[in-house]
Design an enzyme around this catalytic site. Structure first.
Site, PDB file in Angstrom:
ATOM      1  N   HIS A 263     -49.756 -23.312  50.381  1.00  0.00           N
ATOM      2  CA  HIS A 263     -50.335 -22.208  49.608  1.00  0.00           C
ATOM      3  C   HIS A 263     -51.362 -21.450  50.461  1.00  0.00           C
ATOM      4  O   HIS A 263     -51.313 -20.224  50.571  1.00  0.00           O
ATOM      5  CB  HIS A 263     -50.988 -22.769  48.336  1.00  0.00           C
ATOM      6  CG  HIS A 263     -51.610 -21.759  47.452  1.00  0.00           C
ATOM      7  ND1 HIS A 263     -51.059 -21.412  46.238  1.00  0.00           N
ATOM      8  CD2 HIS A 263     -52.738 -21.015  47.581  1.00  0.00           C
ATOM      9  CE1 HIS A 263     -51.829 -20.490  45.664  1.00  0.00           C
ATOM     10  NE2 HIS A 263     -52.857 -20.239  46.464  1.00  0.00           N
ATOM     11  N   GLU A 264     -52.273 -22.172  51.069  1.00  0.00           N
ATOM     12  CA  GLU A 264     -53.333 -21.533  51.855  1.00  0.00           C
ATOM     13  C   GLU A 264     -52.788 -20.909  53.139  1.00  0.00           C
ATOM     14  O   GLU A 264     -53.285 -19.873  53.591  1.00  0.00           O
ATOM     15  CB  GLU A 264     -54.455 -22.520  52.142  1.00  0.00           C
ATOM     16  CG  GLU A 264     -55.109 -23.128  50.895  1.00  0.00           C
ATOM     17  CD  GLU A 264     -55.572 -22.122  49.850  1.00  0.00           C
ATOM     18  OE1 GLU A 264     -55.864 -20.958  50.196  1.00  0.00           O
ATOM     19  OE2 GLU A 264     -55.642 -22.495  48.655  1.00  0.00           O
TER      20      GLU A 264
ATOM     21  N   HIS B 102     -51.654 -17.443  52.418  1.00  0.00           N
ATOM     22  CA  HIS B 102     -52.776 -16.496  52.482  1.00  0.00           C
ATOM     23  C   HIS B 102     -53.097 -16.141  53.933  1.00  0.00           C
ATOM     24  O   HIS B 102     -53.323 -14.969  54.261  1.00  0.00           O
ATOM     25  CB  HIS B 102     -54.027 -17.073  51.820  1.00  0.00           C
ATOM     26  CG  HIS B 102     -53.918 -17.265  50.351  1.00  0.00           C
ATOM     27  ND1 HIS B 102     -53.335 -16.345  49.503  1.00  0.00           N
ATOM     28  CD2 HIS B 102     -54.349 -18.274  49.564  1.00  0.00           C
ATOM     29  CE1 HIS B 102     -53.405 -16.788  48.267  1.00  0.00           C
ATOM     30  NE2 HIS B 102     -54.015 -17.966  48.272  1.00  0.00           N
TER      31      HIS B 102
END
Length: 180
Positions: free
Chosen positions: A82-83, A86
């Site tokens: 997920h990170e 980003h």
């Protein structure tokens, strides 16, 4: 073994063995933003989150893993993926994180591509309505994350940004060919 050591062990395992983490790290390098193990920092977090992307850490940012909120290896792997989405967005699109629509777009993509809203995750959260649950989860989780941004914390701002960005960003699966 303490929580810090266990989270470090999960982080190292994901870097070495997770197909998703390895894939994202490879694609960060292809975009000119190579990352290595030092890109991930394990620490105690006051926020009730598994991790976060800190864009101020360097040109491409850095990933914080919250040792006190990571439940297990699978949660760590999903959080890292997920990170990294980003970080990938920050690298490829130079996201302005104070722009709520930009932030919403990256949150939509991360929730959609990391496994955050797979049916089994929703079951663990107590959400059992299956029809349309994936899109509802993505919108809900994206709005929650965006609302934690001080620039987007006014009532209704995060939800409006998610609605504005949703269709375009939901369809963007880069660097994946499709939703994994």
């Amino acid at each position: 073994m303490g929580v810090h050591e266990e989270a470090e062990k999960w982080k190292e395992k994901a870097i070495k063995r997770s197909p998703f983490v390895k894939f994202m790290m490879e694609h960060m390098a292809k975009r000119g933003c190579p990352v290595d193990e030092s890109f991930f920092v394990v620490r105690h977090c006051d926020e009730k989150v598994g991790g976060g992307f800190d864009e101020s850490a360097s040109r491409q940012g850095g990933v914080v893993l919250c040792e006190n909120h990571l439940r297990n290896y699978a949660h760590t792997e999903m959080t890292m993926t997920h990170e990294l989405i980003h970080a990938y967005d920050h690298c490829r699109a130079f996201v302005d994180w104070t722009n709520c629509v930009h932030h919403a777009c990256s949150e939509i993509r991360a929730a959609n591509l990391s496994g955050d809203c797979k049916w089994w995750q929703e079951i663990l959260r107590g959400n059992t309505a299956f029809l349309g649950q994936g899109r509802a989860c993505i919108k809900r989780r994206a709005a929650l994350s965006v609302s934690m941004n001080p620039a987007c914390s006014a009532p209704g701002v995060a939800q409006e940004a998610v609605e504005k960005a949703f269709e375009r960003c939901y369809a963007d699966t880069s660097p994946f060919d499709r939703v994994p």
